[in-house]
Design a protein around this motif. Structure first.
Motif, mmCIF file in Angstrom:
data_model
loop_
_atom_site.group_PDB
_atom_site.id
_atom_site.type_symbol
_atom_site.label_atom_id
_atom_site.label_comp_id
_atom_site.label_asym_id
_atom_site.label_seq_id
_atom_site.Cartn_x
_atom_site.Cartn_y
_atom_site.Cartn_z
ATOM 1 N N THR A 101 0.821 -1.209 0.000
ATOM 2 C CA THR A 101 0.000 0.000 0.000
ATOM 3 C C THR A 101 0.854 1.257 0.000
ATOM 4 O OG1 THR A 101 -1.822 -1.126 1.119
ATOM 5 C CG2 THR A 101 -1.738 1.276 1.304
ATOM 6 N N GLY A 120 -6.275 9.844 -7.500
ATOM 7 C CA GLY A 120 -7.206 9.104 -6.661
ATOM 8 C C GLY A 120 -6.610 7.925 -5.937
ATOM 9 N N VAL A 121 -5.432 7.490 -6.360
ATOM 10 C CA VAL A 121 -4.780 6.354 -5.717
ATOM 11 C C VAL A 121 -4.507 6.641 -4.245
ATOM 12 C CG1 VAL A 121 -2.603 5.051 -5.612
ATOM 13 C CG2 VAL A 121 -3.795 5.334 -7.794
ATOM 14 N N HIS A 122 -4.235 7.893 -3.909
ATOM 15 C CA HIS A 122 -3.861 8.223 -2.528
ATOM 16 C C HIS A 122 -5.012 7.980 -1.552
ATOM 17 C CE1 HIS A 122 0.013 9.834 -3.712
ATOM 18 N NE2 HIS A 122 -0.596 10.417 -4.725
ATOM 19 N N THR A 124 -7.424 5.828 -1.931
ATOM 20 C CA THR A 124 -7.545 4.372 -1.822
ATOM 21 C C THR A 124 -6.458 3.804 -0.934
ATOM 22 O OG1 THR A 124 -8.502 4.249 -4.043
ATOM 23 C CG2 THR A 124 -7.583 2.222 -3.132
ATOM 24 N N ALA A 125 -5.235 4.302 -1.098
ATOM 25 C CA ALA A 125 -4.114 3.807 -0.309
ATOM 26 C C ALA A 125 -4.313 4.073 1.181
ATOM 27 C CB ALA A 125 -2.811 4.433 -0.791
ATOM 28 N N HIS A 127 -7.139 4.389 2.715
ATOM 29 C CA HIS A 127 -8.200 3.482 3.154
ATOM 30 C C HIS A 127 -7.646 2.085 3.394
ATOM 31 C CE1 HIS A 127 -12.051 1.396 3.327
ATOM 32 N NE2 HIS A 127 -11.611 0.588 2.387
ATOM 33 N N GLU A 128 -6.852 1.591 2.450
ATOM 34 C CA GLU A 128 -6.266 0.254 2.581
ATOM 35 C C GLU A 128 -5.294 0.193 3.753
ATOM 36 O OE1 GLU A 128 -6.977 -2.543 0.807
ATOM 37 O OE2 GLU A 128 -8.613 -1.366 -0.029
#
Length: 206
Positions: A101, A120-122, A124-125, A127-128
């Motif tokens: 992550t 947007g990856v940040h 999600t990261a 959250h993960e």
């Protein structure tokens, strides 16, 4: 045998430095960053760390740490036992859910070319990451370390991920996990590796 470790202390090479200190083995450090000549001349992919063992180059921090643990019978359970299977499962979880992550976020922040980064990856990261921290907390329970009283390779990798997370501004929303990270970092071998890293960085910048 004296090992040669290739990798800057601000990368996953610090894990191997820490591990070498844990097993009491001398090593030469070449503080190269990814894709520099000192790296690609031995490992064309250009990733760090790389550990030169005789005529062989070992790569991937988790694999190198596992090799050293097995080689010196330290910080690991016996191969072929159920306990070792549990230890390896913890390690795989950390690599997938914590390390992976953080690396994904890093790639989309400064590693990939700007045109390939996805903002947007940040979200999600993060959250993960929170999910991963909760699972780490569950796995620890009331134990000092993942395998109970014994500090093993998964703890070293997890503790490094927690250091990485703090520097990358990922919140660790668990007092238990924060205390665990502090407990891991209180080990003399970590302090020795950190001091060695600071010394090497000082040589580069002076």
């Amino acid at each position: 045998m004296e090992y040669t470790l290739i990798g800057h202390p601000h990368t996953r090479a610090m894990r191997v430095m820490w591990m070498l200190e844990e097993v009491g083995q001398p090593y030469t450090l070449i503080p190269a960053k990814p894709h520099q000549e000192a790296v690609v001349s031995r490992y064309p992919v250009g990733k760090v760390p790389a550990l030169v063992v005789g005529e062989t180059v070992l790569t991937d921090s988790a694999a190198i740490c596992t090799y050293l643990a097995d080689r010196f019978e330290a910080m690991t359970l016996t191969a072929g036992t159920v306990e070792r299977g549990q230890q390896d499962a913890h390690l795989q979880f950390i690599l997938d859910e914590l390390d992976g992550t953080l690396w994904q976020a890093s790639k989309h922040k400064f590693v990939l070319p700007p045109e390939l980064r996805v903002e947007g990856v940040h979200a999600t990261a993060h959250h993960e990451w929170k999910r991963g921290v909760k699972e780490l907390e569950r796995r620890l329970g009331d134990q000092p370390f993942l395998m109970g009283e014994a500090f093993t390779v998964p703890d070293l990798i997890a503790a490094h991920c927690l250091v990485w997370a703090i520097s990358a501004k990922f919140d660790v929303e668990s007092d238990l996990v924060m205390a665990y990270g502090k407990r891991c970092r209180s080990r003399p071998a970590f302090k020795a590796a950190r001091a060695r890293g600071a010394e090497e960085i000082g040589k580069i910048t002076s």
